[in-house]
Write a protein that holds these residues in place. Structure first.
Motif, mmCIF file in Angstrom:
data_model
loop_
_atom_site.group_PDB
_atom_site.id
_atom_site.type_symbol
_atom_site.label_atom_id
_atom_site.label_comp_id
_atom_site.label_asym_id
_atom_site.label_seq_id
_atom_site.Cartn_x
_atom_site.Cartn_y
_atom_site.Cartn_z
ATOM 1 N N ASN A 61 0.842 -1.193 0.000
ATOM 2 C CA ASN A 61 0.000 0.000 0.000
ATOM 3 C C ASN A 61 0.882 1.248 0.000
ATOM 4 O OD1 ASN A 61 -1.714 2.190 0.797
ATOM 5 N ND2 ASN A 61 -3.172 0.723 1.643
ATOM 6 N N PRO A 62 0.708 2.148 -0.982
ATOM 7 C CA PRO A 62 1.554 3.354 -1.048
ATOM 8 C C PRO A 62 1.499 4.204 0.214
ATOM 9 C CG PRO A 62 0.275 3.093 -3.071
ATOM 10 C CD PRO A 62 -0.253 2.088 -2.096
ATOM 11 N N ALA A 63 0.422 4.098 0.974
ATOM 12 C CA ALA A 63 0.303 4.862 2.213
ATOM 13 C C ALA A 63 1.270 4.365 3.285
ATOM 14 C CB ALA A 63 -1.129 4.800 2.736
ATOM 15 N N SER A 64 1.983 3.277 3.015
ATOM 16 C CA SER A 64 2.933 2.729 3.989
ATOM 17 C C SER A 64 4.009 3.736 4.378
ATOM 18 C CB SER A 64 3.591 1.460 3.444
ATOM 19 O OG SER A 64 2.671 0.385 3.417
ATOM 20 N N THR A 65 4.308 4.685 3.502
ATOM 21 C CA THR A 65 5.318 5.683 3.841
ATOM 22 C C THR A 65 4.831 6.629 4.946
ATOM 23 O OG1 THR A 65 4.534 7.026 1.977
ATOM 24 C CG2 THR A 65 6.481 5.649 1.609
ATOM 25 N N ASN A 66 3.563 6.512 5.325
ATOM 26 C CA ASN A 66 3.020 7.299 6.437
ATOM 27 C C ASN A 66 2.760 6.449 7.678
ATOM 28 O OD1 ASN A 66 2.848 9.729 4.901
ATOM 29 N ND2 ASN A 66 0.980 8.944 3.927
ATOM 30 N N TYR A 67 2.882 5.117 7.544
ATOM 31 C CA TYR A 67 2.531 4.227 8.653
ATOM 32 C C TYR A 67 3.700 4.112 9.638
ATOM 33 C CZ TYR A 67 -1.270 2.446 5.645
ATOM 34 O OH TYR A 67 -2.375 2.316 4.846
ATOM 35 N N SER A 68 3.401 4.289 10.915
ATOM 36 C CA SER A 68 4.385 4.033 11.964
ATOM 37 C C SER A 68 3.985 2.843 12.819
ATOM 38 C CB SER A 68 4.561 5.270 12.853
ATOM 39 O OG SER A 68 5.146 6.327 12.113
ATOM 40 N N PHE A 69 2.672 2.618 12.969
ATOM 41 C CA PHE A 69 2.129 1.481 13.715
ATOM 42 C C PHE A 69 1.178 0.744 12.784
ATOM 43 C CE2 PHE A 69 3.674 4.245 16.919
ATOM 44 C CZ PHE A 69 3.795 3.554 18.110
ATOM 45 N N MET A 70 1.424 -0.534 12.566
ATOM 46 C CA MET A 70 0.604 -1.257 11.595
ATOM 47 C C MET A 70 -0.741 -1.697 12.147
ATOM 48 S SD MET A 70 2.316 -0.849 8.976
ATOM 49 C CE MET A 70 0.957 -1.547 8.072
ATOM 50 N N GLN A 71 -0.946 -1.604 13.453
ATOM 51 C CA GLN A 71 -2.230 -2.018 14.018
ATOM 52 C C GLN A 71 -3.386 -1.167 13.469
ATOM 53 O OE1 GLN A 71 -1.056 -1.680 18.056
ATOM 54 N NE2 GLN A 71 -1.211 0.539 18.163
ATOM 55 N N GLU A 72 -3.139 0.112 13.205
ATOM 56 C CA GLU A 72 -4.207 0.997 12.751
ATOM 57 C C GLU A 72 -4.677 0.659 11.340
ATOM 58 O OE1 GLU A 72 -2.187 4.636 13.396
ATOM 59 O OE2 GLU A 72 -2.265 4.460 15.587
ATOM 60 N N PRO A 73 -3.786 0.573 10.340
ATOM 61 C CA PRO A 73 -4.270 0.211 8.997
ATOM 62 C C PRO A 73 -4.822 -1.207 8.911
ATOM 63 C CG PRO A 73 -1.872 0.421 9.019
ATOM 64 C CD PRO A 73 -2.359 0.962 10.322
ATOM 65 N N LEU A 74 -4.395 -2.104 9.793
ATOM 66 C CA LEU A 74 -5.011 -3.436 9.827
ATOM 67 C C LEU A 74 -6.462 -3.327 10.289
ATOM 68 C CD1 LEU A 74 -2.151 -5.645 11.347
ATOM 69 C CD2 LEU A 74 -3.272 -6.038 9.143
ATOM 70 N N LEU A 75 -6.702 -2.510 11.295
ATOM 71 C CA LEU A 75 -8.061 -2.354 11.819
ATOM 72 C C LEU A 75 -8.980 -1.661 10.819
ATOM 73 C CD1 LEU A 75 -7.247 -1.412 15.527
ATOM 74 C CD2 LEU A 75 -8.565 -3.410 14.775
ATOM 75 N N THR A 76 -8.445 -0.736 10.040
ATOM 76 C CA THR A 76 -9.281 -0.036 9.062
ATOM 77 C C THR A 76 -9.459 -0.825 7.772
ATOM 78 O OG1 THR A 76 -7.385 1.141 8.095
ATOM 79 C CG2 THR A 76 -8.531 2.205 9.951
ATOM 80 N N GLY A 77 -8.666 -1.870 7.576
ATOM 81 C CA GLY A 77 -8.754 -2.652 6.357
ATOM 82 C C GLY A 77 -7.932 -2.099 5.213
ATOM 83 N N GLU A 78 -7.147 -1.038 5.478
ATOM 84 C CA GLU A 78 -6.281 -0.494 4.429
ATOM 85 C C GLU A 78 -5.234 -1.520 4.001
ATOM 86 O OE1 GLU A 78 -4.697 3.496 5.330
ATOM 87 O OE2 GLU A 78 -6.218 3.570 6.913
ATOM 88 N N VAL A 79 -4.792 -2.345 4.946
ATOM 89 C CA VAL A 79 -3.869 -3.436 4.634
ATOM 90 C C VAL A 79 -4.432 -4.731 5.202
ATOM 91 C CG1 VAL A 79 -1.899 -1.854 4.691
ATOM 92 C CG2 VAL A 79 -2.449 -3.206 6.700
ATOM 93 N N LEU A 80 -4.078 -5.831 4.583
ATOM 94 C CA LEU A 80 -4.536 -7.143 5.029
ATOM 95 C C LEU A 80 -3.383 -8.014 5.522
ATOM 96 C CD1 LEU A 80 -7.165 -8.002 2.248
ATOM 97 C CD2 LEU A 80 -7.573 -7.004 4.510
ATOM 98 N N ILE A 81 -2.158 -7.650 5.153
ATOM 99 C CA ILE A 81 -0.963 -8.385 5.574
ATOM 100 C C ILE A 81 0.058 -7.341 6.010
ATOM 101 C CG2 ILE A 81 0.764 -10.125 4.925
ATOM 102 C CD1 ILE A 81 -1.018 -10.672 2.420
ATOM 103 N N ALA A 82 0.757 -7.571 7.125
ATOM 104 C CA ALA A 82 1.664 -6.542 7.626
ATOM 105 C C ALA A 82 2.799 -7.133 8.445
ATOM 106 C CB ALA A 82 0.889 -5.527 8.473
ATOM 107 N N PHE A 83 3.827 -6.297 8.638
ATOM 108 C CA PHE A 83 4.969 -6.606 9.500
ATOM 109 C C PHE A 83 5.123 -5.487 10.506
ATOM 110 C CE2 PHE A 83 9.315 -5.418 10.561
ATOM 111 C CZ PHE A 83 9.839 -6.600 11.066
#
Length: 421
Positions: free
Chosen positions: A225-247
């Motif tokens: 997801n191109p928005a990854s350059t703004n992500y610091s904590f992956m729990q938030e985009p997982l909860l919103t469904g923006e991402v489905l797989i994360a590290f």
């Protein structure tokens, strides 16, 4: 008459003490861990209170911790029964630590035990507790796993294939990566990706295998997801469904697991040609050669490895067990979700533990920046992989020479600064 009675009582007490001999002191557990007052109290009351005779648990910053043990070693006698510290803190004391090979450690993974040898042929410390980073996924993404893939033993190629299939099926890239300003992206490159391809964090930084690793990540980035350059904590985009797989770090995934534990799974990091590299924050327990009672010291080390003690330590410190154990039902969901994944990763046949950078002093931020700059130049700016690695390797070499930091796992031990080949 009253004063005479007090005098006789005092004399009687003194005589009893002489007959009974001096009271046995509680063993001193001298540790750099669980330093906050609340955690130290939990260690005494909830973790160590069931050890026969009690334990005097004292936590300290690394400086005073090392000063005291070094003073006792120099004197040839001491009061410290057991040492507790991070791998890097115990490193350097190996010549003054007792061999713990005879202590039962069958349920601890070989990779972690190897770290405890500190480059010697003896077991200088035994792993005590750990924290690490993990993969996480929304269960909706599991249907897109490559055929025959095992979630607990994925390879990087399978992760890329999974991310691609998920993107194609959902209409957009759904892999998430903490590439934001405060994200822990550098730890992924240092402790996971590069060692999995090079068996190194430093020495093989610009090897052909490192080029392969970065090119693999370029493949994965296509489905990130191109928005990854703004992500610091992956729990938030997982909860919103923006991402489905994360590290991410286990602590930065916790909210997702706690809020919707039935919707997410945790699993080990992927493996590359050199193994399933993962970065561990490893704390160990050791016995100094000046311990006042060796039998008591070994009994305390064994006690710390009991499954029930390990669970109590988890409750007190939020560090996970290093031994195989069933986690009780009343732990937070994030612990229950993460625990089995951590166990699967650390006990995998191809496990390749890596350590946090050591010996860099106040240059740790500069060390991390080398990996951040490499990521930004190769992945975000699309620059030539080999050229970037050559440039950044020179920065890294200069840094290692300036700090005189010797190599740490998974790099081979070095005399002097860790070399950058």
């Amino acid at each position: 008459m009253k004063n005479q009675t007090k005098l006789l009582s005092g004399l009687a007490a003194a005589m009893i003490a002489l007959v009974a001999g001096p009271a046995l002191a509680e063993p001193l557990f001298w540790s750099t861990q669980a330093k906050p007052v609340e955690e130290s109290q939990k260690m005494r009351a909830d973790v160590l209170s069931k050890f026969s005779g009690g334990v005097d648990y004292q936590a300290s910053d690394e400086g005073p911790w090392r000063t005291r043990i070094e003073a006792e070693l120099k004197a040839g006698k001491g009061t410290i029964t057991v040492l507790g510290g991070l791998h890097g803190e115990l490193s350097g004391l190996e010549n003054n630590l007792v061999d713990l090979s005879a202590i039962d450690h069958v349920s601890i993974g070989d990779g972690l035990m190897q770290l405890g040898k500190l480059g010697t042929s003896e077991q200088k410390y035994i792993p005590w507790m750990q924290a690490t980073y993990l993969m996480a996924a929304d269960k909706k993404a599991l249907q897109y796993l490559p055929q025959g893939a095992d979630l607990n033993s994925l390879t990087y190629d399978q992760l890329i294939a999974w991310a691609k299939a998920t993107a194609e099926a959902t209409g957009g890239p759904k892999f998430g990566f903490p590439a934001g300003p405060k994200g822990l992206k550098h730890r992924f490159f240092q402790g996971f990706l590069l060692p999995s391809y090079t068996h190194s964090m430093v020495s093989n930084f610009r090897s052909a295998e490192a080029e392969t690793a970065w090119n693999k990540f370029k493949e994965l980035w296509q489905y990130t997801n191109p928005a990854s350059t703004n992500y610091s904590f992956m729990q938030e985009p997982l909860l919103t469904g923006e991402v489905l797989i994360a590290f991410d770090h286990v602590a930065r995934l916790a909210d997702a697991f706690n809020k919707r534990p039935d919707d997410f799974v945790a699993f080990p990091a992927p493996a590359g040609p050199k193994g399933r590299a993962f970065m561990s924050v490893i704390a160990g327990v050791a016995i100094p050669k000046t311990a006042p009672d060796m039998d008591q010291a070994k009994a305390l080390v064994s006690y710390m490895l009991k499954p029930e003690t390990q669970v109590a330590t988890l409750r007190a410190t939020n560090f996970f067990p290093v031994v195989k154990t069933d986690l009780p039902a009343d732990l937070p969901p994030s612990v229950k979700v993460s625990g089995p994944a951590i166990t699967a990763m650390t006990e995998a046949k191809d496990a390749l533990p890596t350590l946090l950078p050591m010996g860099l002093g106040d240059k740790g931020g500069q060390f991390n920046q080398v990996y951040v700059d490499t990521f930004e130049r190769i992945i975000l700016a699309g620059q030539d992989v080999k050229q970037v690695l050559n440039d950044q390797a020179e920065v890294l070499r200069s840094l290692m020479k300036d700090t005189k930091a010797p190599c740490w796992a998974p790099d081979a031990a070095s005399d002097g600064p860790c070399p950058v080949n």
